[in-house]
Motif scaffolding. Structure first.
Motif, PDB file in Angstrom:
ATOM      1  N   ALA A 132       1.009   6.937  -6.816  1.00  0.00           N
ATOM      2  CA  ALA A 132      -0.168   7.766  -7.084  1.00  0.00           C
ATOM      3  C   ALA A 132       0.169   9.251  -7.063  1.00  0.00           C
ATOM      4  CB  ALA A 132      -1.271   7.460  -6.079  1.00  0.00           C
ATOM      5  N   ARG A 133       1.251   9.631  -6.391  1.00  0.00           N
ATOM      6  CA  ARG A 133       1.656  11.044  -6.355  1.00  0.00           C
ATOM      7  C   ARG A 133       1.990  11.571  -7.756  1.00  0.00           C
ATOM      8  NH1 ARG A 133       5.903  11.787  -1.312  1.00  0.00           N
ATOM      9  NH2 ARG A 133       4.660  10.773   0.318  1.00  0.00           N
ATOM     10  N   ARG A 173       0.370  11.031 -10.392  1.00  0.00           N
ATOM     11  CA  ARG A 173      -0.888  11.234 -11.119  1.00  0.00           C
ATOM     12  C   ARG A 173      -0.922  10.462 -12.440  1.00  0.00           C
ATOM     13  NH1 ARG A 173      -2.358  17.687 -10.310  1.00  0.00           N
ATOM     14  NH2 ARG A 173      -2.025  17.759  -8.052  1.00  0.00           N
ATOM     15  N   THR A 233      11.723   9.769  -1.256  1.00  0.00           N
ATOM     16  CA  THR A 233      10.692   8.768  -0.992  1.00  0.00           C
ATOM     17  C   THR A 233      11.255   7.346  -0.895  1.00  0.00           C
ATOM     18  OG1 THR A 233      10.222   8.592  -3.356  1.00  0.00           O
ATOM     19  CG2 THR A 233       8.864  10.132  -2.070  1.00  0.00           C
ATOM     20  N   GLU A 284       7.469   7.643   7.676  1.00  0.00           N
ATOM     21  CA  GLU A 284       6.458   8.619   7.283  1.00  0.00           C
ATOM     22  C   GLU A 284       5.423   8.825   8.374  1.00  0.00           C
ATOM     23  OE1 GLU A 284       4.956   4.643   5.639  1.00  0.00           O
ATOM     24  OE2 GLU A 284       6.823   5.598   6.259  1.00  0.00           O
ATOM     25  N   LYS A 321       8.096   2.997  10.539  1.00  0.00           N
ATOM     26  CA  LYS A 321       7.503   3.784   9.461  1.00  0.00           C
ATOM     27  C   LYS A 321       7.981   5.229   9.585  1.00  0.00           C
ATOM     28  CE  LYS A 321       3.190   1.104   9.132  1.00  0.00           C
ATOM     29  NZ  LYS A 321       1.719   1.174   9.219  1.00  0.00           N
ATOM     30  N   VAL A 352       0.833  -1.203   0.000  1.00  0.00           N
ATOM     31  CA  VAL A 352       0.000   0.000   0.000  1.00  0.00           C
ATOM     32  C   VAL A 352       0.865   1.249   0.000  1.00  0.00           C
ATOM     33  CG1 VAL A 352      -0.194   0.052   2.527  1.00  0.00           C
ATOM     34  CG2 VAL A 352      -1.959   1.134   1.131  1.00  0.00           C
ATOM     35  N   TYR A 353       2.055   1.169   0.571  1.00  0.00           N
ATOM     36  CA  TYR A 353       2.955   2.322   0.627  1.00  0.00           C
ATOM     37  C   TYR A 353       3.460   2.680  -0.775  1.00  0.00           C
ATOM     38  CZ  TYR A 353       2.833   0.410   5.321  1.00  0.00           C
ATOM     39  OH  TYR A 353       2.405  -0.123   6.514  1.00  0.00           O
ATOM     40  N   ARG A 354       3.850   1.667  -1.531  1.00  0.00           N
ATOM     41  CA  ARG A 354       4.310   1.939  -2.902  1.00  0.00           C
ATOM     42  C   ARG A 354       3.158   2.429  -3.774  1.00  0.00           C
ATOM     43  NH1 ARG A 354       7.524  -3.012  -1.967  1.00  0.00           N
ATOM     44  NH2 ARG A 354       9.601  -2.266  -1.418  1.00  0.00           N
ATOM     45  N   ARG A 355       1.979   1.902  -3.554  1.00  0.00           N
ATOM     46  CA  ARG A 355       0.819   2.350  -4.323  1.00  0.00           C
ATOM     47  C   ARG A 355       0.545   3.826  -4.056  1.00  0.00           C
ATOM     48  NH1 ARG A 355      -4.266  -1.172  -3.105  1.00  0.00           N
ATOM     49  NH2 ARG A 355      -2.590  -2.705  -3.336  1.00  0.00           N
ATOM     50  N   GLU A 356       0.615   4.233  -2.803  1.00  0.00           N
ATOM     51  CA  GLU A 356       0.373   5.633  -2.451  1.00  0.00           C
ATOM     52  C   GLU A 356       1.449   6.538  -3.026  1.00  0.00           C
ATOM     53  OE1 GLU A 356       0.174   5.453   1.782  1.00  0.00           O
ATOM     54  OE2 GLU A 356      -1.913   4.755   1.826  1.00  0.00           O
ATOM     55  N   LEU A 357       2.702   6.078  -3.015  1.00  0.00           N
ATOM     56  CA  LEU A 357       3.787   6.886  -3.568  1.00  0.00           C
ATOM     57  C   LEU A 357       3.639   7.054  -5.071  1.00  0.00           C
ATOM     58  CD1 LEU A 357       6.838   5.499  -1.553  1.00  0.00           C
ATOM     59  CD2 LEU A 357       5.882   7.806  -1.416  1.00  0.00           C
TER      60      LEU A 357
END
Length: 201
Positions: A23-24, A26, A175, A159, A157, A16-21
């Protein structure tokens, strides 16, 4: 390489962390789980392990999505040459943080980009030097109960609340410590022919 705006982007990770990164950026992308054995090879150094697994994950997903541009990534905590992976359990997380307190740990974060259709393949390593504070046992226990970082290499974590465990962070790709070095990732995506500006939504 000529721009290939029609190629779809795939993140070969369930993190989920890589997915959120990612997504930055766009960029439209899908997620696929790589089927890769993450067991270290005998005597394998942490940096080599991270590089091998990042590339293996990207290749495994590219085999299923050959026309897509696939990102694979892996992170291994390196304590004096010994790899520390995801603790998975509370007791292992306690042991990891006890071993790392007062020490400098290098988080070896590797990223690979593969496209089978264009025969593109690149990988790189973004090492992050992290100085841990001299943590007390009670502080370790309180942190782990508060944040339960059992799916994070090195049991912290950065972050989140884990930043309070640290004295300093030294790296060139901000990141990378969270799990996906976006500066290196963008460089490879451009090299693979993806126009980031055209794709951004």
């Amino acid at each position: 390489m000529q721009s290939s705006p029609s190629r779809k982007l795939v993140l070969g990770s369930t993190s989920v962390y890589r997915r959120e990164l990612l997504a930055r950026l766009r960029l439209p992308f899908i997620v696929a789980a790589p089927d890769v054995d993450e067991t270290p090879l005998p005597g394998e150094a942490p940096a080599a392990l991270a590089r091998r697994l990042a590339l293996a994950k990207a290749r495994a997903v590219a085999d299923i999505h050959p026309d897509c541009i696939v990102i694979g990534s892996d992170q291994v905590a390196d304590l004096h040459g010994q790899p520390l992976g995801k603790p998975r359990t509370h007791d292992r997380a306690v042991a990891q943080l006890q071993a790392m307190r007062g020490q400098t740990v290098i988080f070896q974060t590797a990223v690979a980009v593969v496209c089978k259709a264009s025969s593109f393949m690149q990988e790189d390593l973004a090492p992050v030097r992290v100085q841990f504070r001299d943590l007390g046992d009670a502080e370790i226990e309180q942190y782990l109960r508060a944040e339960t970082p059992y799916d994070c290499a090195g049991s912290a974590k950065s972050e989140g609340l884990g930043i309070s465990l640290l004295e300093a962070i030294d790296n060139d790709d901000p990141t990378a410590l969270v799990g996906l070095p976006l500066i290196r990732t963008c460089r490879m995506l451009r090299a693979a022919g993806l126009n980031l500006w055209e794709q951004a939504t």
